[in-house]
Design a protein around this motif. Sequence first.
Motif, PDB file in Angstrom:
ATOM      1  N   UNK A 110       0.826  -1.210   0.000  1.00 45.58           N
ATOM      2  CA  UNK A 110       0.000   0.000   0.000  1.00 45.58           C
ATOM      3  C   UNK A 110       0.860   1.259   0.000  1.00 45.58           C
ATOM      4  N   UNK A 111       1.938   1.213   0.809  1.00 52.55           N
ATOM      5  CA  UNK A 111       2.831   2.365   0.872  1.00 52.55           C
ATOM      6  C   UNK A 111       3.595   2.524  -0.443  1.00 52.55           C
ATOM      7  N   UNK A 112       4.019   1.404  -1.035  1.00 52.35           N
ATOM      8  CA  UNK A 112       4.716   1.453  -2.311  1.00 52.35           C
ATOM      9  C   UNK A 112       3.816   2.042  -3.390  1.00 52.35           C
ATOM     10  N   UNK A 113       2.548   1.666  -3.362  1.00 54.96           N
ATOM     11  CA  UNK A 113       1.560   2.198  -4.309  1.00 54.96           C
ATOM     12  C   UNK A 113       1.499   3.728  -4.205  1.00 54.96           C
ATOM     13  N   UNK A 114       1.434   4.221  -2.988  1.00 52.26           N
ATOM     14  CA  UNK A 114       1.351   5.660  -2.751  1.00 52.26           C
ATOM     15  C   UNK A 114       2.646   6.360  -3.173  1.00 52.26           C
ATOM     16  N   UNK A 115       3.797   5.723  -2.852  1.00 53.40           N
ATOM     17  CA  UNK A 115       5.092   6.315  -3.202  1.00 53.40           C
ATOM     18  C   UNK A 115       5.243   6.426  -4.717  1.00 53.40           C
ATOM     19  N   UNK A 116       4.950   5.349  -5.431  1.00 52.69           N
ATOM     20  CA  UNK A 116       5.100   5.367  -6.894  1.00 52.69           C
ATOM     21  C   UNK A 116       4.175   6.390  -7.534  1.00 52.69           C
TER      22      UNK A 116
END
Length: 223
Positions: A110-116
């Motif tokens: 979820x955090x990776x999704x937001x970061x990208x």
Amino acid sequence: MGLSDQDVQRQIGQMVAFIEQDAKEKAEEISQKAFADYNVEKSRMIAQAKTKLDAEKEKKLKQIDLQRKIHISTQINQQRLKVLKHREEHIAAVIDEAKARLAQLAQDPNLLNKILRGLVTQCLYQLLEENVELKVRSADLNTLKQVLPEAIDKYEQATARKINLTVNESDFLPDDQIGVEAIEAKGRRIRVLNTLDSRLDTVQHTKMPEIRQRLFPKGQFKK
């Protein structure tokens, strides 16, 4: 009437006594003058020797003081270099730890999704091109495809410009580079690398005074 022998002898005795007394006085006068001259010369030589000794003493004291100052300055500089080296090592360790933590954060889907999504949008704002190609790590390919619609929508609403995005599915970023590279698709002359490492490097080079101030507040350590 001529002088008697007794009178002659008496006068001769008087003359001899006078001559002896005069010689004695002259000798005393010469002796006193010689003694006075000796004392004057002695005083002059003592004063001259004292002046020379004082000058040599002053020279030695200046040399000792200079050596002391050089020694103190050398010690201070060595300590300053040790402190600066320790600080730089500490800053490097903090940056390495920050990189490690960023890599750990990217393990959360979820955090990776937001970061990208944020990194892609920033790239698009920087390029402001109609045709853009995106490149990510092979492990992030599916995540990139998921965030593209929202990133495109946000960009087009903010700029009132249409954009055509393509994803490079044959060439990828290194596995340790979490983020995205955006390339102007037609001429391929404009590239924007927006990864967590590149952002950290930017912070490291542009915010180093603030980083140092946070890690080493003024007054806490002497330089």
